[in-house]
Design a protein around this motif. Structure first.
Motif, PDB file in Angstrom:
ATOM      1  N   LYS A 111       4.738 -36.813  88.912  1.00  0.00           N
ATOM      2  CA  LYS A 111       3.563 -36.609  89.889  1.00  0.00           C
ATOM      3  C   LYS A 111       2.598 -37.679  89.333  1.00  0.00           C
ATOM      4  CE  LYS A 111       0.302 -33.112  90.961  1.00  0.00           C
ATOM      5  NZ  LYS A 111      -0.297 -31.918  90.016  1.00  0.00           N
ATOM      6  N   LYS A 112       2.546 -37.937  88.296  1.00  0.00           N
ATOM      7  CA  LYS A 112       1.476 -38.749  87.862  1.00  0.00           C
ATOM      8  C   LYS A 112       1.883 -40.239  88.041  1.00  0.00           C
ATOM      9  CE  LYS A 112      -0.879 -40.074  83.669  1.00  0.00           C
ATOM     10  NZ  LYS A 112      -1.406 -39.556  82.299  1.00  0.00           N
ATOM     11  N   ARG A 114       3.966 -41.003  90.784  1.00  0.00           N
ATOM     12  CA  ARG A 114       3.755 -41.318  92.377  1.00  0.00           C
ATOM     13  C   ARG A 114       2.230 -41.567  92.435  1.00  0.00           C
ATOM     14  NH1 ARG A 114       8.006 -37.318  92.625  1.00  0.00           N
ATOM     15  NH2 ARG A 114       6.610 -35.777  92.572  1.00  0.00           N
ATOM     16  N   SER A 115       1.192 -41.158  91.516  1.00  0.00           N
ATOM     17  CA  SER A 115      -0.169 -41.351  91.820  1.00  0.00           C
ATOM     18  C   SER A 115      -0.481 -42.606  91.601  1.00  0.00           C
ATOM     19  CB  SER A 115      -0.955 -40.262  91.415  1.00  0.00           C
ATOM     20  OG  SER A 115      -1.135 -40.420  89.779  1.00  0.00           O
TER      21      SER A 115
END
Ligand SMILES: *[C@@H]1O[C@H](CO)[C@@H](O)[C@H](O)[C@H]1NC(C)=O
Ligand SMILES: *[C@@H]1O[C@H](CO)[C@@H](O)[C@H](O)[C@H]1NC(C)=O
Ligand SMILES: *[C@@H]1O[C@H](CO)[C@@H](O)[C@H](O)[C@H]1NC(C)=O
Ligand SMILES: *[C@@H]1O[C@H](CO)[C@@H](O)[C@H](O)[C@H]1NC(C)=O
Length: 416
Positions: A111-112, A114-115
């Motif tokens: 998730k991190k 992808r950010s």
């Protein structure tokens, strides 16, 4: 409290309750946000067997397990074999440097990743050792892959994310990457060939001179260096200005040799690994140890503080001079005085609790002596600065446990 029976007796019930509570407090505190064990986790993933083997041999696993918010960039056996070949088969110290570079001091999950909008720089255990080169850059590549590389100028994103193997927010992540992260000089390790010169440079001139003056001792150290040696070198201050410190110049030759051998442990025990002795104490064999365990020394750890208990007194483990697996050289603040040689030596002012083990007790029993509170001036390790706030609660809980244990010892001693 002076330990006189009439004074202590009324407090017994309360303190016994503390004793019962202490293990519970410690059990909770030991977890303190750090719940992972990289070794047992990777044991369940045979494709990372080689990586896991080297994490264990180099003791980098101990550093990972002691820290909250850590990301391990792991390699499958094929990619790890490339790293081992690049390091040179025999260079365990070089492999250790690489494994520390692959251990990020932050939690990174998919998730991190992808950010990410720009290239991000993240610290690693390698950098925490004081080396500015140990930063890793992470970026979303045009191909859509996530790339990992050394942050050194010109380094290319040769390694990309294969998959997330484990993600426990915000404590622990294991990400497989396709290739090792390396840079020029990663595998260059300092030359430890001349032990006496190394000791001199580290402020241990007196100890270096004693070792140089006893060639048999130096030979024994060198022989052990091939498989594993941790040297606890007293700094020059340790020989002066401390109550009870013997005049080594007046010692019998045999006793002096035993004393010097006592300062060496035939195993690789870097400070982060010694720190793991959280509850209680751990005996270590020294080069002077007999089969019966005489001349063992006991490791006592509290938070960032590591001490060695000889049965006569405790010496604080101060600085790491050299950590080059399988050799580790650490300095100690005072001479290690084995109880077998110095049972009747006058003790320096002991810690507040009067319940020290009697000086002539068998060495193994020294684990029953109460752990002393850490000295107020104890320096903390740079490497841990980020984990500190996470762990302060755990440390507080642990010290409550320690106080309870110390009080228990007082009570039991007075009851005996
Ligand atoms: C982690 O797991 C390994 C293998 O199961 C075990 O030997 C080791 O003691 C564990 N470490 C800690 C700190 O619990
Ligand atoms: C990138 O790094 C900076 C620190 O250099 C950090 O503050 C920021 O949160 C990072 N970005 C991401 C997406 O993690
Ligand atoms: C090691 O260093 C010491 C002190 O600097 C020196 O006297 C000695 O000759 C050196 N030994 C070797 C083998 O180079
Ligand atoms: C000495 O240390 C070794 C290695 O840790 C241990 O197995 C042994 O039980 C110890 N002996 C005593 C008497 O403490």
């Amino acid at each position: 409290m002076a330990g006189e029976r009439p004074v202590v007796a009324p407090g017994v019930v309360v303190l016994l309750l503390c004793c019962l509570a202490a293990p519970m407090v410690r059990g909770g505190g030991g977890g303190g946000g750090v719940q992972h064990n990289i070794t047992s986790f990777l044991n369940g993933h045979p494709e990372y067997k080689l990586y896991n083997k080297y994490l264990t041999e180099t003791r980098v696993c101990d550093e990972i397990n002691a820290r909250a918010a850590v990301t391990c960039l792991v390699l499958n056996d094929g990619a790890m074999a490339t790293l081992v070949a690049d390091a040179g088969e025999s260079s365990l110290a070089g492999i250790k440097a690489a494994l520390r570079l692959h251990s990020l001091l932050d939690y990174w999950d998919t998730k991190k990743l992808r950010s990410l909008t720009t290239t991000n720089l993240t610290d690693t255990f390698f950098q925490a050792a004081g080396d500015a080169m140990g930063t890793v850059k992470i970026a979303k590549l045009d191909s859509g892959d996530f790339g990992f590389a050394s942050a050194n100028k010109g380094a290319k994103f040769d390694a990309t994310l294969v998959k997330a193997v484990k993600q426990t927010p915000y404590d622990f992540a294991v990400l497989e990457i396709s290739a090792p992260i390396e840079f020029d000089g990663l595998f260059d390790v300092p030359d430890a060939a001349n032990l006496t010169r190394l000791l001199e440079k580290a402020g241990c001139k007196r100890f270096a001179a004693l070792v140089a003056g006893n060639p048999g001792v130096l030979k024994a150290y060198q022989a052990a260096m091939a498989t594993g040696l941790t040297l606890f070198a007293p700094n020059d201050d340790a020989f002066v200005a401390k109550a009870g410190t013997p005049d080594v110049g007046k010692m019998e030759k045999d006793d002096l040799v035993r004393l010097l051998m006592y300062h060496a442990v035939p195993a690789y025990e870097p400070k982060p690994s010694l720190k793991l002795v959280k509850a209680g104490a751990r005996p270590l064999r020294t080069l002077a140890s007999t089969a019966a365990g005489e001349y063992n020394v006991t490791v006592v750890a509290r938070g960032d503080d590591v001490s060695l208990d000889t049965g006569v007194r405790k010496s604080r483990v101060a600085a790491t001079v050299l950590d080059e697996v399988p050799l580790c050289v650490l300095t100690v603040d005072s001479l290690l005085m084995p109880v077998e040689l110095f049972a009747d030596a006058p003790m320096p002012a002991p810690a507040p609790a009067p319940a020290m083990a009697p000086a002539d007790a068998p060495l193994g029993s020294s684990s029953s002596s109460p752990p002393a509170p850490p000295p107020a001036d104890a320096p903390s390790e740079v490497a841990d600065h980020k984990a500190k706030h996470v762990k302060s609660t755990a440390a507080a809980l642990r010290s409550i446990g320690a106080v309870a244990v110390a009080l228990c010892s007082v009570v039991f001693a007075s009851l005996l």
